[in-house]
Scaffold this motif. Sequence first.
Motif, PDB file in Angstrom:
ATOM      1  N   THR A 183       0.863  -1.224   0.020  1.00 50.58           N
ATOM      2  CA  THR A 183       0.083   0.090   0.051  1.00 50.58           C
ATOM      3  C   THR A 183       0.972   1.210  -0.026  1.00 50.58           C
ATOM      4  N   LEU A 184       2.040   1.289   0.812  1.00 48.17           N
ATOM      5  CA  LEU A 184       2.709   2.086   0.809  1.00 48.17           C
ATOM      6  C   LEU A 184       3.461   2.624  -0.431  1.00 48.17           C
ATOM      7  N   ALA A 185       3.830   1.458  -1.143  1.00 42.59           N
ATOM      8  CA  ALA A 185       4.350   1.648  -2.509  1.00 42.59           C
ATOM      9  C   ALA A 185       3.368   2.134  -3.514  1.00 42.59           C
ATOM     10  N   GLN A 186       2.119   1.958  -3.308  1.00 40.31           N
ATOM     11  CA  GLN A 186       1.202   2.376  -4.069  1.00 40.31           C
ATOM     12  C   GLN A 186       0.926   4.004  -3.845  1.00 40.31           C
ATOM     13  N   LEU A 187       1.117   4.022  -2.915  1.00 42.77           N
ATOM     14  CA  LEU A 187       0.923   5.753  -2.184  1.00 42.77           C
ATOM     15  C   LEU A 187       2.154   6.585  -2.812  1.00 42.77           C
ATOM     16  N   LYS A 188       3.090   6.122  -2.848  1.00 40.26           N
ATOM     17  CA  LYS A 188       4.207   6.577  -3.493  1.00 40.26           C
ATOM     18  C   LYS A 188       4.108   6.896  -5.085  1.00 40.26           C
ATOM     19  N   ARG A 189       3.578   5.810  -5.710  1.00 37.79           N
ATOM     20  CA  ARG A 189       3.290   6.013  -6.976  1.00 37.79           C
ATOM     21  C   ARG A 189       2.382   7.107  -7.322  1.00 37.79           C
ATOM     22  N   GLU A 190       1.288   7.263  -6.321  1.00 32.37           N
ATOM     23  CA  GLU A 190       0.258   8.242  -6.506  1.00 32.37           C
ATOM     24  C   GLU A 190       0.626   9.545  -6.159  1.00 32.37           C
ATOM     25  N   GLY A 191       1.952   9.758  -5.690  1.00 33.09           N
ATOM     26  CA  GLY A 191       2.635  10.853  -5.523  1.00 33.09           C
ATOM     27  C   GLY A 191       2.172  11.509  -4.052  1.00 33.09           C
ATOM     28  N   LYS A 192       1.428  10.718  -2.922  1.00 31.46           N
ATOM     29  CA  LYS A 192       1.332  11.183  -1.867  1.00 31.46           C
ATOM     30  C   LYS A 192       2.392  11.086  -0.702  1.00 31.46           C
ATOM     31  N   ILE A 193       3.214  10.198  -1.063  1.00 29.48           N
ATOM     32  CA  ILE A 193       4.312  10.294  -0.508  1.00 29.48           C
ATOM     33  C   ILE A 193       5.623  10.266  -1.105  1.00 29.48           C
ATOM     34  N   GLY A 194       6.655  10.575  -0.641  1.00 29.98           N
ATOM     35  CA  GLY A 194       7.865  10.569  -1.464  1.00 29.98           C
ATOM     36  C   GLY A 194       8.668   9.353  -1.522  1.00 29.98           C
TER      37      GLY A 194
END
Length: 268
Positions: A149-160
């Motif tokens: 999930t965190l990897a996906q959030l990174k792809r979405e640009g919400k986390i670096g």
Amino acid sequence: MSLHDLHRPLGSTGLMVSPLGLGTVKLGRDQGVKYPEHFRIPDDAQARALLNQARELGINLIDTAPAYGSSEERLGPLLRGQRQDWIIVSKVGEEFSNGVSHFDFTPAHARRSLERSLQRLRTEHIDLLLVHSDGHDVAILRDSGIYETLAQLKREGKIGAFGLSGKTVEGGLLALEQGDCAMVTYNLAEQLEKPVLDYAASHAKAILIKKALASGHACLAPGVDPVQASFELIFSHPGVSSAIVGTINPQHLAHNAAIAAAVIRRPD
């Protein structure tokens, strides 16, 4: 002596961070914390002065978490107009309420937690998001789905970037294999997670040190500065990106920064 010219890469994230980061648990929580002396949560004026002092000292990394009580909520307005000046680290997985921690590592909770952190911090992006482990590091990373999930959030640009604030060597190594960063305990009293630092150094991964001063418990022989001895240990390792210090005492913060700068600048 400041840290402005001593910023260093946060692994291969592309971020440059100060060798000391400001931990903010004491801005929002005074229950269930393992500090040797009682402290009073600073008011807004005191907290703002501390943040301004940190910036003046060259500190650009700030560490917070939902489990730090009201820390995120307070930092949002306190950092208004300064977002570009800070690398913000927050976490998912641990909640703290009514004096007790509880954990939820489900993907759904991770997303809700991040969205809440973004609202509290009044930002659209968190630079580094860590899983706040309960100690079952490997099971969390392998079985819960939270790292995906965190990897996906990174792809979405919400986390670096993303990683784990863990408690085991196995967890730290797995976190770095699949992510960007591990936050580990490494100090004069506890060095069991050194293999995680070694791996990070050889694979261009990021390491944040927690409990760098053993939560204020660092104690050595008379005449030996425990802060200097701690930083000599920590910054002698090439894998270390930054060490988090959680002081709310302005004199302590200035002393920490001066000692860190002197240790890092010292010729080998």
